[in-house]
Each structure stands twice: as C-alpha cells, then as structure tokens.
Design an enzyme around this catalytic site. Structure first.
Site, PDB file in Angstrom:
ATOM      1  N   ASP A 289      88.841 -40.551  21.194  1.00 49.65           N
ATOM      2  CA  ASP A 289      88.685 -41.504  20.412  1.00 49.65           C
ATOM      3  C   ASP A 289      86.829 -42.795  20.718  1.00 49.65           C
ATOM      4  O   ASP A 289      85.947 -42.003  21.518  1.00 49.65           O
ATOM      5  CB  ASP A 289      90.134 -42.578  21.191  1.00 49.65           C
ATOM      6  CG  ASP A 289      90.552 -44.020  20.133  1.00 49.65           C
ATOM      7  OD1 ASP A 289      89.405 -43.657  18.865  1.00 49.65           O
ATOM      8  OD2 ASP A 289      91.377 -44.037  19.994  1.00 49.65           O
ATOM      9  N   TRP A 290      86.495 -43.723  20.072  1.00 49.46           N
ATOM     10  CA  TRP A 290      85.208 -44.013  19.700  1.00 49.46           C
ATOM     11  C   TRP A 290      85.203 -44.362  20.983  1.00 49.46           C
ATOM     12  O   TRP A 290      85.412 -45.358  21.902  1.00 49.46           O
ATOM     13  CB  TRP A 290      85.667 -45.431  18.407  1.00 49.46           C
ATOM     14  CG  TRP A 290      84.912 -44.376  18.197  1.00 49.46           C
ATOM     15  CD1 TRP A 290      83.757 -44.712  16.257  1.00 49.46           C
ATOM     16  CD2 TRP A 290      85.147 -43.030  17.038  1.00 49.46           C
ATOM     17  NE1 TRP A 290      84.017 -44.125  15.454  1.00 49.46           N
ATOM     18  CE2 TRP A 290      84.645 -42.870  15.380  1.00 49.46           C
ATOM     19  CE3 TRP A 290      86.184 -42.575  17.015  1.00 49.46           C
ATOM     20  CZ2 TRP A 290      85.035 -41.477  14.542  1.00 49.46           C
ATOM     21  CZ3 TRP A 290      86.692 -40.765  16.086  1.00 49.46           C
ATOM     22  CH2 TRP A 290      86.060 -40.712  14.515  1.00 49.46           C
TER      23      TRP A 290
END
Length: 872
Positions: free
Chosen positions: A280-281
């Site tokens: 995920d970011w």
C-alpha cells in the site's frame, strides 16, 4: 538498504524501532512464523504463455532496468497515483496505477459507481460482474494499467471501522463473490485488478508505521485467518487477479508488507498466486526484508517516513542490494517476471492506451512531475469521456440494493399524488458543490460514498430532490437537519426523512471522526435521531431513508407509531435520486438485503470488536472472538438483533418449494492430493557487473529532482561489488533459505487445491411470486455442520446465494445453488489443510430470504428437503 552505507541514520533508527517493537507485546501463540524463500511464479498452466513471454524480456534486461520496474518513481511523480519505472529498451512502459474501488479517483468524465457495500446489498452476481466490466472499461479508457480494487479487506469485523463500505459486506462468502465477480469483470477488458488489503486491517486508527510507533498488530489464529479473512482473497486469486495489495498493519507482529508467512506461504504458495504483490502507499518499511518476504512492487516508491526527499528503500537501493549479494538475483528476477507476466496475461502489450488524465490536477496543462519543484510542463489532461452507458449499470445497482426494513400497513409504494414533506440535508446535493471536499472528506448533502482514496469525483449527482422534481412529485422540502417550525403538518401528509452516517480513510478527519466512527459511534450524524423523533411527533406517516456506510442504531425512533417505513439506500454513488424514486413509487419492488447485521445496541457486540485506542509501543488487536463475527456472533450469544444479516422486504411475497439436493462429487475427509507445481522460468543466478547499475551519462542531463531512479553513482555501485568480494554478509532472518519448496498440501492451483472447489452438492428450488406485485427474490444458502463434532463451528454459515429475475404475480423460477468441498470443510491447523470433519454426517443445508428466515432444510445424508423453520 542492505549495508550500513545504504541507509540514513534516521532510517536505521526507525527500522530498529519498528523491528524491536513489532513483537514486544504480541500475545503468546500469535507470533508470525517465517517462511522462505519467496516462491517463484509461473508454475500454473493458465499463466505459462505469459511467463514465457515475460522471461524473454527479463533475460535481456539490465540490473537497473529490472529494479526500475519494481518500484514507483515517487509520490506525485507522474500522472497517476502510482507510476512504475519503465524499461523502454525492451519496450516495457511505465505502468499507471490508480484508485479506486468505486470509480476513477481524481479524474473527470468518469462514473461514480455505488460503493462496494451497496453492490453487496444487491445479492446479485450479475450486477457485481456488470459493474466490474464498466469499471474496467473506464479505467482502460483513461489509460490506467492497474485498477486498485476491489477491496475485500476489511471484512467488516469492526462495525465502526472506517473503510468497511469499500467492501461488499460482513460475510466472507458475500465478500468473495463480490470480489471475484468484480475482478472477472475488470480483467475481461484487459485492466489488471488489485485485490486488497491483505489482511485483517479492520480499523483505520494506528494502521500505519511511523516515527512514534509501529502499525497496529492484528493478532489472529490460523483457522480464523483461513475460514474468514482469507476466504475472499482465495476466491479472488482463483479468478486470476493480477495484483494483490498488502495492508498497512501488522499481522501477528509482522508488518504485512514484509510478512513472509502471509506473502510467501499463504499467498504465493498455498493460494498459488501468479501475479505480483504490491505495498500500500508508503506501507513498505524496509528494503531487503520486504524483498525476501515476497514483495514485488513498492508503491509509490518513497520511504514511508518522509516522502518526497528522493529516498527509497528500493530503486537504487535494490540495485545496490543485488550487487552486494544481500538479495539473491533470482528474487529480483521473479519479482520482475511476475510484473511483466501480468502485463502479458491481460494483453496490455497489444495497443493498450497511455494515460490521458492527471490525478493531480483538472487543468489541461501542468507540471509533468508535480512532486518536483523544477518540473517540466506539458499537456496532462485530455478530458476523455469514458462514461458510456455506465450510468444505467450504476442506477440498476443503486436501485436493487435499496433494502426495505420496515413497511407498516403497506405505506410503500407511494401513490403518484401523495403529498410529501421532505426533511434532512441528505436529500439534496452539497450546497458548496458536489466535489467541493477533497476525496469526499465532508458530510454535506446526499451521502453517495464515504471518504478517502476509495472515493471518486461525481460527474453529476442525481439527488433525491432532483428526482422528485423530475417526477413532478407534490413535495415541500425543508433543507435542514433541525425540525422546522413552518412545516404545517396535515393529516394527509407523508413525511420523508433523509438521514445518514459516514466514515472513511484515516488521513482525513470529518466531524471528529478520524476515518473510523470514533465520535459518531453507530449513531446517525447531524442529530438524525432527533430529526426523526421530531418529525414523528408531528406527522402520522413517516418514512425514513438512510444513506449509510454500515450498521447504525435505530432504537431511538424505530418503534415510534408514526415511523411506518425504513429503507437503507446504502451508498448509491451518482445515481441516488431516480434509483430511489423507482422504489418509493413502486416502479420496481425493493430487492436489496442487508450485507451486515443491525444491532439493538453496541453492547450486542463482544468487547474485542471495539476500536483500539492509543497504546504505548505497538497497539495490539487480538481477534479473541475468532470465527464469531456479525451474525455468527449473534447466534452464539443468543442475541436477537434489530435486523438480521440478509434481511430485506419486498412489495410482494415469495414461496420456496420443490427443493432438491443432489450429490455430485463424493466427499473424503482429506481432499485428493494437490497437483505438483509446473516448471517456472529459470535464469542465470550470477550477480551482474556493477556497470549495469551505473548512471548513463546522457541520463544525468535530464535528471528530475526528487524523482526516483534505479541507477547508482559509479563509486556506489563499485563499493557494493567490493562489499560482496570482501565477504560481507547481510544478517538474514531466522528460517531463511534459498531452496524452493514443493508447496503445502492445501495448494496446487490459483486459489488452492483445485479439488477444494469441486461441487459436492447441487441444490435446486422453485421460487414463486405469491403476492400481487412484480418482484425479485434472493435465495440464501447456509450450511449447518453436523452435531457432535470435535471442532466448534458457527450455527450456520452463508455458502451461496442466487437472485431471480423479475417475477410477475404467480410466476416461478427455478434457482440452482451449489456447495463445494471447501464449503463443507474446516481448516485443520495441525494438518495445514482443509478437512471434511464428518464425511457421513448430515449437513443441514438451509435456504431462505435471510439468516433469520430460513424455511427450507435439505440434508446431505438424508438426501431430502423439507419446509422447516430454522431455530438455534
């Protein structure tokens, strides 16, 4: 990354903190076991050709080209929310990754579809697929390679969790069908789908690792993991999903982005996942450790602590770690091959469009790399309209999801001449503008979606007031959440009260709710309870319409004599108005069903489902309730909810008759042996020359400040090679090995051992419309395990569902449902396999319109079906 000179002191301190704190307070028995090495991809026959094509390119790529495609070029360093590096010499482009699950985030001329929770409420597999196709068409039309959806995690274990609405409901099978059908639709048009978030990210607060503390650790046992939270991911992998996104949190003390047990063992080996795994970011918290644990792509490429400094755990650091021997060459080769093979698998090597929008601006021209202070500029938006006829799909979903909970004296449907008084700001668009709040980070006007990265801009919003006007309805609207003094009630009036409850992602706080509903709890927002009470005190016929992200408490007004009807319209996206009118005025009978249970009090839930507050060190979230989430818990605790999972009324009635159960595949306690792995691509394992990572002289002339590159300065590359020659060793984790494993017995194909999905029984039944209006029925099939087992099982568990077409009064349709071997199995922790606990036992196969309205029982042993009401 691998040697001391590859880290800043700042990063070293942080990683030391994260590593030490990651397992300090994890309860005994929950610590994640190591699993190495990362399994190679390309061993299933359905991906053979794509891996063959990919291996030809990978064999011809330099070190810097390989490391370049495994990471993003930095946050705000391209048109999309994520942009990989490219390998243009071998004609592999930068890939565009873009949110989100209900539509293209931060774009234009796109559709804002109903949210996942709304899709789940339809209980309609065809609409799930149709929405996936429409999403895929829009993402492809904008030149997006990788769609960051669907979301099937969180499961919705925690009712106040901020992002539950992005998924399809609080049951793993409902989530599984929603996710799988969406993936199949998206990928049918060549877009790579991303199933997320693996796994057990059940609240927003404290999910991320930061300078102050590690991310929250979700601690759950192996059986609960498999039978609840992993179930929809297994079905997504079985559908051939191209990408998997790891969650921010830790599981059993190990951060998901570098949890070797989850990525290497569960996902890549047991589930046979052939695509690539991304973070995920800013969820990646290490370099070598995440690579060895099976992470294939870092997004958006920056370090998680302070992005936009040009620092990365991969890119140039990955190149260094190959040269100094910290990461085996075959781990990098496998990661790159997985990415390229997925690109080939979805046919993106053939005439795939390039991005024609910019997530950072709606202007036609702007900086090409907004994260750089010295970016060149150019055309960044071509304003391509990708909506097509997708509004029809969105409207059908929004309408067929509407769930009629209560309808006293048949007050609905309304007559065309009904005199209506409409209350509540939720009935009309946000007066500041439908897209005035970034990522929908406010609760003003009609609630069509929650907030955060899972949102999308509205091209328009058809509000209930818009639709009432379009119908020429006789109505007066009071655009306030306080009861007005001038509404002039009359005996013939029907009052429509619009109320809502919102939530979203943790980076935005709305009305003191930091993603999760911490301040609002399960109550309506904007004093909605009082508004309903006040209206009900003055009007004798009140209809309450609720737009909500999940369960809310109705007790303050539900039983008031004036409250005749309650509808949940969930999160309808852009088509909130006409979809509702078709139900209110009886054009279509409601056919939505609750994708979660509605309690009478938050005390109905066990304490383990409360949100976890601040804790020193790593917050610990231990899933002590095990399998008993949502209706499973209500059954075990013998609590009658306000409305049960699956509940939904119609303007007509249905009968379920002529049920039959037919055995198909004979059961055995243990499934047949898994197929052996095929042969994945192989490459030379020699460490490449340092020169493969040198900065090309011409590249330095156009270097973009803060942009992430995979090249090293010559001195750094040579120093890494010298470290290797000097015999310096990376401190590998316990259990580390480079010897590939044959795979666990539960594996063997995408999704697991293919025998698990053999049909054990088919169930057929006739559904007849016994009422006076045309309508659609949903048949829900639940399994009750035989009594007297040595293993504990919930009372009943959803295993399949089917929805009829529109049935006129007196008309019938025969529905077919099925039970697989896996449906009748439990996860055996000792055997690490799915076992049928009682081959000869009589499984109760219950069918009905909701979990508390099961009126047909079929027996697997008796082979017969009877009309009988289920009781605990």
């Amino acid at each position: 990354m691998s040697a001391p000179h590859s880290f800043s002191i700042f990063s070293l301190i942080l990683l030391s903190l994260s590593s030490c704190a990651s397992s300090i307070d994890v309860p005994a028995g929950y610590v994640a076991a190591p699993y190495y090495p990362a399994p190679h991809g390309g061993w299933t026959s359905d991906w053979t050709e794509s891996y063959r094509k990919a291996s030809l390119l990978v064999s011809n790529m330099t070190l810097a080209e390989k490391t370049n495609v495994t990471a993003g070029t930095g946050i705000f360093m391209g048109r999309c929310v994520g942009n990989t590096g490219s390998a243009t010499r071998v004609e592999f482009p930068s890939l565009c990754l873009q949110d989100g699950p209900l539509g293209i985030r931060n774009s234009d001329h796109n559709t804002a579809f109903p949210a996942g929770i709304t899709v789940g409420a339809t209980f309609d597999k065809n609409l799930m697929y149709a929405r996936g196709v429409a999403l895929g068409e829009e993402f492809r039309g904008k030149g997006i390679n990788i769609h960051l959806g669907p979301s099937v995690g969180p499961l919705g274990r925690r009712p106040r969790g901020g992002r539950n609405w992005e998924g399809f409901g609080s049951d793993p099978v409902l989530q599984a069908f929603g996710g799988a059908r969406t993936i199949e639709g998206i990928q049918s048009v060549g877009v790579i789908a991303t199933i997320k978030h693996l796994i057990a990210n059940e609240q927003e607060m404290y999910r991320m690792y930061n300078l102050a503390q590690p991310g929250i650790s979700s601690n759950l046992d192996d059986r609960t993991l498999h039978e609840l939270y992993l179930w929809p991911f297994a079905e997504g992998v079985r559908s051939g999903v191209g990408a998997v996104m790891m969650a921010y949190n830790a599981v059993n003390g190990s951060a998901c982005s570098q949890n070797s047990y989850l990525i290497n063992n569960i996902l890549k080996d047991e589930l046979g996942f052939q695509g690539f795994v991304m973070s995920d970011w800013l969820a990646q918290i290490s370099g070598v450790a995440s690579s060895l644990s099976g992470l294939d792509m870092s997004m958006p490429g920056d370090i998680h602590t302070i992005p936009l400094l040009g620092s990365s755990y991969w890119m140039y650091e990955y190149s260094r770690s190959i040269l100094n021997g910290s990461v085996p060459v075959d781990r990098l080769n496998d990661a790159v091959t997985r990415i390229l093979a997925t690109w080939f698998q979805l046919g993106q090597d053939q005439d795939y469009p390039k991005p024609n929008f910019d997530t950072n601006t709606l202007d036609a021209e702007g900086p090409l790399y907004p994260g750089s202070l010295f970016s060149p500029t150019g055309i960044v938006n071509e304003f391509v309209d990708v909506q097509g006829n997708h509004a029809d799909v969105a409207r059908d979903i929004a309408r067929d999801a509407i769930t009629l909970l209560k309808n006293t004296n048949g007050i609905l449907p309304l007559s065309k001449t009904a005199k209506l008084k409409v209350f509540g700001t939720d009935a009309e668009k946000n007066p500041d503008g439908i897209n005035s709040c970034t990522d929908m980070g406010c609760d003003k006007g009609t609630l069509g979606m929650g907030w955060g990265s899972g949102s999308a801009r509205y091209p328009y919003l058809d509000s209930p007031i818009d639709a009432l006007k379009a119908r020429g309805a006789n109505f007066t609207f009071f655009n306030t959440d306080s009861f007005p003094s001038n509404s002039n009630p009359a005996a013939s009036d029907i009052a429509l009260v619009f109320v809502n409850a919102d939530s979203g992602e943790n980076y935005i706080t709305v009305e003191n709710n930091p993603g999760d509903r911490t301040s609002a709890n399960l109550n309506l927002w904007h004093n909605g309870d009082k508004l309903v009470q006040d209206v009900a005190a003055k009007y004798t016929n009140v209809i309450v319409i609720v737009h909500t992200v999940g369960p809310i408490l109705l007790e303050a007004w539900h039983d008031l004599p004036a409250v005749k009807s309650v509808l949940f319209a969930h999160l309808p996206g852009q088509e909130a108005g006409e979809s509702l009118m078709q139900i209110l005025f009886g054009d279509v009978s409601p056919s939505g069903h609750l994708p979660y249970t509605i309690p009478t009090s938050e005390d109905n839930y066990p304490d383990s489902l409360d949100l976890i507050g601040f804790e020193l060190g790593q917050p610990q979230d231990t899933f002590t309730e095990g399998l008993y989430v949502d209706y499973r818990h209500f059954h075990k605790a013998n609590i009658t909810p306000r409305y049960a999972f699956g509940h939904g009324l119609s303007y007509t009635t249905f009968s379920f008759t002529n049920a039959t159960i037919t055995p198909v595949t004979p059961l055995t306690s243990t499934p047949p042996a898994r197929p052996a792995k095929g042969t994945p691509p192989s490459y030379p394992t020699a460490i490449p020359a340092a020169a493969e990572a040198y900065w090309p002289a011409e590249a330095k002339t156009y270097r973009i400040w803060r942009y992430l590159y995979s090249w090293l300065e010559k001195a750094d590359a040579d120093a890494a090679a010298a470290d290797l020659a000097a015999g310096k060793k990376y401190p590998y984790p316990p259990g580390y090995t480079t010897t590939q494993k044959p795979g666990p017995p539960a594996g063997g194909a995408q999704g697991g051992n293919p025998a698990l999905f053999d049909t054990a029984y088919t169930v057929s039944l006739r559904v007849t419309n016994t009422g006076n209006a045309t309508g659609r029925a949903v048949a829900q099939l639940y399994v009750q395990f035989p009594p007297g087992l040595a293993v504990d099982t919930p009372a009943v568990q959803l295993r399949d569902f089917a929805k009829t077409g529109p049935l006129a009064p007196g008309a019938s349709q025969t529905l077919q449902l099925r039970l697989t071997r896996k449906d009748l199995s439990v996860w055996d922790v000792a055997a690490q396999n799915w076992l049928v606990p009682s081959v000869a036992g009589d499984y109760g196969v219950w069918i009905g319109e909701a979990v508390d309205r099961l009126g047909v029982r079929c027996g697997s042993a008796t082979g017969g079906c009877v009309e009988k009401a289920f009781s605990l």
